[in-house]
Every structure is written in C-alpha cells, then in structure tokens.
Design a protein around this motif. Structure first.
Motif, PDB file in Angstrom:
ATOM      1  N   ASP A 134      61.315  58.564  71.925  1.00  0.00           N
ATOM      2  CA  ASP A 134      61.808  57.666  72.962  1.00  0.00           C
ATOM      3  C   ASP A 134      63.341  57.663  72.932  1.00  0.00           C
ATOM      4  OD1 ASP A 134      62.524  55.480  74.564  1.00  0.00           O
ATOM      5  OD2 ASP A 134      60.782  54.320  73.939  1.00  0.00           O
ATOM      6  N   ARG A 135      63.950  57.822  74.087  1.00  0.00           N
ATOM      7  CA  ARG A 135      65.419  57.814  74.183  1.00  0.00           C
ATOM      8  C   ARG A 135      66.018  56.527  73.635  1.00  0.00           C
ATOM      9  NH1 ARG A 135      68.346  62.034  74.600  1.00  0.00           N
ATOM     10  NH2 ARG A 135      67.817  63.515  76.191  1.00  0.00           N
ATOM     11  N   ALA A 136      65.232  55.423  73.671  1.00  0.00           N
ATOM     12  CA  ALA A 136      65.730  54.139  73.195  1.00  0.00           C
ATOM     13  C   ALA A 136      66.049  54.158  71.699  1.00  0.00           C
ATOM     14  CB  ALA A 136      64.708  53.040  73.496  1.00  0.00           C
TER      15      ALA A 136
END
Length: 194
Positions: A134-136
């Motif tokens: 996840d980019r987060a």
C-alpha cells in the motif's frame, strides 16, 4: 539442589514427551534469543535462527553508513518480528513497519514489539508480501525480509521439527522457492527512498 515437586516433575515429564515427538525446543521454551534480545515464539511463527542475524547486522551497518537521523525500515514476512525489531533495537532512531500476513504470526509479532519496548518506533501491520504494498506505507531507507524460500516439493524432506511444527506458509516459496523474492524485488523496492 532441592528435589522436584510433583507438579514440577509432571511438567518436566510432559516437556520431555513433547520433545520426543520432535516439538521444537524453541516452542517448548516459549521464547528464544536472537541478536541479544529474547523473543516470544510458538506455533504460528518460525523459530528465530542465528543464521538470520547476518541480515540484521548488514542492515544495521547500512543504516549507520547512511547517517539519517530516523531511517525507516520495512520488514516483510516479519513473523515473530525478530529481524525488524533487532534492527530497531541496535540502530538508534530506526522506525518502521513489520509486515506480516498471518494472523497467528502477527499476534506474536505484536507481543514482541511490546516485549522489546519498541511500540513507539515499530508498527506491526498485516501486509501480504505477494501483493503490491500500500502506498500509504510511505518510503523506506531499508527493506529486509526472510520470506518463505523452500521449494514446495522439498518441504516433506525437511527435519520433523520444521516440517511438522513450523507454519508451512512461512516455508513454502513456491515451485522453485523464489515466489516471494521475485515479488518483493518487483514491488517492494519501489518504496525505497531515493
């Protein structure tokens, strides 16, 4: 020495019987040392092994050479968390994510984060190393992993302590043992800070 009490003798006999069935000593002890720290272990996680300490030592040296004040580390397939937590314990300022897919392993990992006193710096999260992160999660200065690497057809030939007790999902690396390595090299490295 004082003689064993009856409950102590019964406990010892039960542990000996389990060991005779090849239950890993680490599971019987409930904890194991790794790079100077003591980690909770048991069914659901791989037993920490001294040969994995080289991953930590290499990462610690790399992070020290970088000289960043609060470098971020991503530990994929974290299991008990021993690799990521040992890095954080021995490299001041390290913060990061302990990514683990298995619910059972993630539970043990969380206990080890507290045990090591690293709740403010290391976050255990459910992460599937076979999927794009996840980019987060952000960027990391260092990504480490001790993923499953045993070819599927070789698992049945492993010693009983490993084959019969350690989680197959932490051992099975696919047909050639490289499924996780290919995926991590393809996806996770995109999250390395440049």
């Amino acid at each position: 020495f004082d003689p064993l009490t009856r409950p102590q003798a019964e406990c010892l006999a039960e542990l000996a019987a389990q060991r005779m069935q090849r239950v890993p000593l680490q599971y019987l002890a409930g904890e194991w040392d790794f790079l100077g720290l003591t980690f909770k272990v048991g069914p659901g996680v791989l037993c920490p092994r001294a040969d994995s300490e080289v991953v930590c030592e290499t990462a610690i040296e790399l992070l020290q050479q970088m000289g960043k004040p609060e470098p971020r580390v991503l530990d994929l397939c974290a299991g008990s968390g021993c690799i990521g937590l040992a890095i954080a314990a021995h490299a001041p300022g390290v913060r990061g994510v302990l990514g683990e897919y298995s619910d059972a392993a993630l539970k043990v990992c969380r206990q080890n984060v507290r045990r090591c006193g690293l709740t403010a710096r290391m976050i255990p999260m459910q992460v599937n190393a076979l999927e794009r992160p996840d980019r987060a999660l952000g960027e990391f200065q260092c990504i480490v992993s001790n993923p499953p690497y045993i070819p599927s057809k070789e698992i049945d030939a492993l010693q009983r302590e490993v084959r019969d007790f350690e989680p197959r999902s932490a051992l099975d690396g696919g047909a050639d043992g490289l499924d996780f390595y290919r995926r991590i090299a393809l996806d996770a490295t995109k999250y390395l800070a440049r």
